[in-house]
Motif scaffolding. Structure first.
Motif, PDB file in Angstrom:
ATOM      1  N   ASP A  78       0.835  -1.201   0.000  1.00  0.00           N
ATOM      2  CA  ASP A  78       0.000   0.000   0.000  1.00  0.00           C
ATOM      3  C   ASP A  78       0.869   1.250   0.000  1.00  0.00           C
ATOM      4  N   GLU A  79       0.487   2.219  -0.810  1.00  0.00           N
ATOM      5  CA  GLU A  79       1.064   3.556  -0.699  1.00  0.00           C
ATOM      6  C   GLU A  79       0.251   4.344   0.321  1.00  0.00           C
ATOM      7  N   LEU A  80       0.883   5.325   0.921  1.00  0.00           N
ATOM      8  CA  LEU A  80       0.182   6.268   1.791  1.00  0.00           C
ATOM      9  C   LEU A  80       0.006   7.563   1.014  1.00  0.00           C
ATOM     10  N   LEU A  81      -1.246   7.947   0.783  1.00  0.00           N
ATOM     11  CA  LEU A  81      -1.563   9.177   0.070  1.00  0.00           C
ATOM     12  C   LEU A  81      -2.097  10.202   1.057  1.00  0.00           C
ATOM     13  N   ILE A  82      -1.676  11.444   0.906  1.00  0.00           N
ATOM     14  CA  ILE A  82      -2.172  12.550   1.715  1.00  0.00           C
ATOM     15  C   ILE A  82      -2.694  13.615   0.762  1.00  0.00           C
ATOM     16  N   LEU A 100       6.862   2.009   0.933  1.00  0.00           N
ATOM     17  CA  LEU A 100       7.785   1.389   1.874  1.00  0.00           C
ATOM     18  C   LEU A 100       8.921   0.712   1.129  1.00  0.00           C
ATOM     19  N   ASP A 101      10.130   0.788   1.695  1.00  0.00           N
ATOM     20  CA  ASP A 101      11.237   0.047   1.113  1.00  0.00           C
ATOM     21  C   ASP A 101      11.233  -1.381   1.657  1.00  0.00           C
ATOM     22  N   ALA A 102      12.241  -2.166   1.336  1.00  0.00           N
ATOM     23  CA  ALA A 102      12.273  -3.574   1.720  1.00  0.00           C
ATOM     24  C   ALA A 102      12.299  -3.755   3.234  1.00  0.00           C
ATOM     25  N   ALA A 103      12.787  -2.718   3.969  1.00  0.00           N
ATOM     26  CA  ALA A 103      12.862  -2.804   5.424  1.00  0.00           C
ATOM     27  C   ALA A 103      11.668  -2.129   6.099  1.00  0.00           C
ATOM     28  N   ASN A 104      10.632  -1.832   5.313  1.00  0.00           N
ATOM     29  CA  ASN A 104       9.419  -1.186   5.809  1.00  0.00           C
ATOM     30  C   ASN A 104       9.647   0.236   6.308  1.00  0.00           C
ATOM     31  N   ASN A 105      10.656   0.902   5.763  1.00  0.00           N
ATOM     32  CA  ASN A 105      10.880   2.310   6.039  1.00  0.00           C
ATOM     33  C   ASN A 105      10.126   3.143   5.001  1.00  0.00           C
ATOM     34  N   PRO A 106       9.568   4.291   5.395  1.00  0.00           N
ATOM     35  CA  PRO A 106       8.815   5.110   4.434  1.00  0.00           C
ATOM     36  C   PRO A 106       9.723   5.775   3.410  1.00  0.00           C
ATOM     37  N   VAL A 107       9.283   5.792   2.167  1.00  0.00           N
ATOM     38  CA  VAL A 107       9.987   6.461   1.073  1.00  0.00           C
ATOM     39  C   VAL A 107       9.047   7.518   0.504  1.00  0.00           C
ATOM     40  N   HIS A 108       9.483   8.784   0.495  1.00  0.00           N
ATOM     41  CA  HIS A 108       8.657   9.878   0.013  1.00  0.00           C
ATOM     42  C   HIS A 108       8.772   9.951  -1.510  1.00  0.00           C
ATOM     43  N   TYR A 144       3.890   4.914 -12.554  1.00  0.00           N
ATOM     44  CA  TYR A 144       4.456   4.659 -11.223  1.00  0.00           C
ATOM     45  C   TYR A 144       4.562   3.162 -10.982  1.00  0.00           C
ATOM     46  N   LYS A 145       5.709   2.734 -10.457  1.00  0.00           N
ATOM     47  CA  LYS A 145       5.899   1.337 -10.094  1.00  0.00           C
ATOM     48  C   LYS A 145       6.925   1.233  -8.972  1.00  0.00           C
ATOM     49  N   SER A 146       6.486   0.693  -7.836  1.00  0.00           N
ATOM     50  CA  SER A 146       7.379   0.361  -6.716  1.00  0.00           C
ATOM     51  C   SER A 146       8.284   1.525  -6.315  1.00  0.00           C
ATOM     52  N   GLY A 147       7.685   2.688  -6.130  1.00  0.00           N
ATOM     53  CA  GLY A 147       8.438   3.826  -5.640  1.00  0.00           C
ATOM     54  C   GLY A 147       9.088   4.684  -6.704  1.00  0.00           C
ATOM     55  N   GLU A 148       8.980   4.302  -7.968  1.00  0.00           N
ATOM     56  CA  GLU A 148       9.636   5.032  -9.052  1.00  0.00           C
ATOM     57  C   GLU A 148       8.614   5.709  -9.957  1.00  0.00           C
ATOM     58  N   LEU A 149       8.832   7.002 -10.202  1.00  0.00           N
ATOM     59  CA  LEU A 149       8.022   7.744 -11.163  1.00  0.00           C
ATOM     60  C   LEU A 149       8.773   7.831 -12.490  1.00  0.00           C
ATOM     61  N   THR A 150       8.070   7.584 -13.576  1.00  0.00           N
ATOM     62  CA  THR A 150       8.665   7.685 -14.908  1.00  0.00           C
ATOM     63  C   THR A 150       7.803   8.612 -15.755  1.00  0.00           C
ATOM     64  N   LYS A 151       8.408   9.660 -16.284  1.00  0.00           N
ATOM     65  CA  LYS A 151       7.659  10.602 -17.098  1.00  0.00           C
ATOM     66  C   LYS A 151       7.124   9.915 -18.352  1.00  0.00           C
ATOM     67  N   ALA A 152       5.887  10.232 -18.731  1.00  0.00           N
ATOM     68  CA  ALA A 152       5.225   9.559 -19.843  1.00  0.00           C
ATOM     69  C   ALA A 152       4.496  10.555 -20.721  1.00  0.00           C
ATOM     70  N   GLU A 153       4.124  10.099 -21.903  1.00  0.00           N
ATOM     71  CA  GLU A 153       3.331  10.921 -22.812  1.00  0.00           C
ATOM     72  C   GLU A 153       1.912  11.072 -22.280  1.00  0.00           C
ATOM     73  N   ALA A 154       1.286  12.170 -22.609  1.00  0.00           N
ATOM     74  CA  ALA A 154      -0.101  12.380 -22.203  1.00  0.00           C
ATOM     75  C   ALA A 154      -0.998  11.349 -22.894  1.00  0.00           C
ATOM     76  N   PRO A 155      -2.001  10.848 -22.198  1.00  0.00           N
ATOM     77  CA  PRO A 155      -2.931   9.904 -22.821  1.00  0.00           C
ATOM     78  C   PRO A 155      -3.604  10.522 -24.047  1.00  0.00           C
ATOM     79  N   LYS A 156      -3.837   9.715 -25.066  1.00  0.00           N
ATOM     80  CA  LYS A 156      -4.477  10.224 -26.274  1.00  0.00           C
ATOM     81  C   LYS A 156      -5.928  10.602 -26.013  1.00  0.00           C
ATOM     82  N   ASP A 157      -6.585   9.811 -25.183  1.00  0.00           N
ATOM     83  CA  ASP A 157      -7.980  10.086 -24.852  1.00  0.00           C
ATOM     84  C   ASP A 157      -8.089  10.621 -23.429  1.00  0.00           C
ATOM     85  N   SER A 158      -9.160  11.340 -23.162  1.00  0.00           N
ATOM     86  CA  SER A 158      -9.377  11.899 -21.831  1.00  0.00           C
ATOM     87  C   SER A 158      -9.533  10.777 -20.801  1.00  0.00           C
ATOM     88  N   VAL A 159      -8.872  10.926 -19.669  1.00  0.00           N
ATOM     89  CA  VAL A 159      -8.925   9.938 -18.599  1.00  0.00           C
ATOM     90  C   VAL A 159      -9.397  10.635 -17.323  1.00  0.00           C
TER      91      VAL A 159
END
Length: 318
Positions: A78-82, A100-108, A144-159
């Motif tokens: 689970d991610e923690l969203l504020i 959380l990282d592998a040791a259950n420490n929070p990663v911002h 987004y995957k496992s703590g990593e953000l990767t810049k992407a192209e805008a979706p072709k259709d409205s989401v």
């Protein structure tokens, strides 16, 4: 056949490992972070949001923010969203995301504020909307995957944006925690802050508040239909008590009584309202003041005239 059996065995092993990994997740770090935020909300932020590694909006608008645990990338953690509680024009706004990282420490993963908002989209992407003014805004998309953000192209259709059911922060629900602001009367505020202010003639709906531990007073009222907030506090040097965090103020020098003052304006691009704020500091005995007004249109409005009525020199007329 053997290859298929081996492959199936590997797949089953990986699946079981994933379940075991997810089951080992300990979200105590999230609970501690939430408790720390609620504690700071209860005492008027003795620390800063930056000290806790969270958005400044938790201090600016504590009553409209909350938290949510959600596995947004389906990896078993689970991610923690504020972010903002569901409301018009702010539904789905995220200010902070942690994992959380592998040791259950929070990663911002990221932080934001009112002019740097994040949204979760129905396709699993994240959208970031930033603005430093009416003519300078940007919208970017990320996977987004496992703590990593990767810049992407805008979706072709409205989401569509995902509406997030945040749980409100509850300072009063924690042990020995109470609402830091106490509504009271003018005399009590004066006694607890050591500061006396005036209320402009014709003001209506006057309310008085005090943050006793911080020695901070607040008077709220409406004048000619415009809402005002006046804050005041004994300080060794000038302090900005406004609680406003805009970056694109239009500022002019002014005078309130015998004190140098700052008259500043800004337009909130989200609400479209104009905010006027006046700050000044009385060197002797050492008092900081802030007067704020907000309305759809403040053209021709003189906040200094209101500040002059608020200011009662503690050393007498100079």
């Amino acid at each position: 056949m053997l290859k298929k059996t081996i492959a199936a065995g590997l797949a089953l092993s990986m699946t079981l490992s994933s379940f075991a990994f997810a089951a080992e997740r300990d979200y105590t770090a999230y609970d501690k972070l939430i408790a720390s935020v609620e504690q700071q909300m209860s005492c008027g932020w003795e620390k800063t949001p930056e000290d806790l590694g969270v958005s400044v909006m938790l201090e600016v608008s504590p009553e409209t923010t909350g938290w949510l645990r959600r596995d947004i990338d389906n990896n078993g953690t689970d991610e923690l969203l504020i972010g903002e509680l569901p409301q018009k024009d702010w539904d789905g706004v995220i200010y902070d995301m942690f994992t959380l990282d592998a040791a259950n420490n929070p990663v911002h993963v990221f932080t934001g504020w009112d002019r740097n908002r994040w949204y979760l989209l129905e396709n699993g992407m994240l959208r970031n909307e930033g603005s430093s003014g009416a003519d300078n805004s940007v919208t970017e998309y990320y996977t987004y995957k496992s703590g990593e953000l990767t810049k992407a192209e805008a979706p072709k259709d409205s989401v569509k944006v995902v509406s997030l059911d945040f749980t409100p922060f509850s300072p009063a629900s924690s042990v020995s925690m109470v609402n830091p602001w106490t509504e009271t009367d003018a005399k009590d505020v004066q006694d607890k802050t050591g500061v006396t202010i005036g209320i402009p003639e014709g003001a209506e709906n006057v309310r008085w508040f005090v943050l006793e531990d911080a020695g901070l007073g607040d008077a709220e009222f409406t004048l000619n239909g415009i809402p005002f907030s006046v804050r005041f506090k004994l300080t060794a040097e000038a302090e900005d008590l406004s609680g406003l965090y805009y970056e694109n103020w239009t500022t002019e020098k002014a005078t309130v009584g015998y004190c140098d003052a700052t008259d500043r304006r800004v337009k909130d691009e989200t609400t479209g309202k104009t905010i006027a704020n006046c700050l000044w500091f009385d060197l002797v005995p050492g008092i900081s003041y802030s007067v704020t007004a907000e309305a759809d249109d403040l053209d021709g409005f003189d906040i200094i005239a209101v500040a002059e009525q608020v200011f009662i020199p503690m050393q007498g007329d100079a």
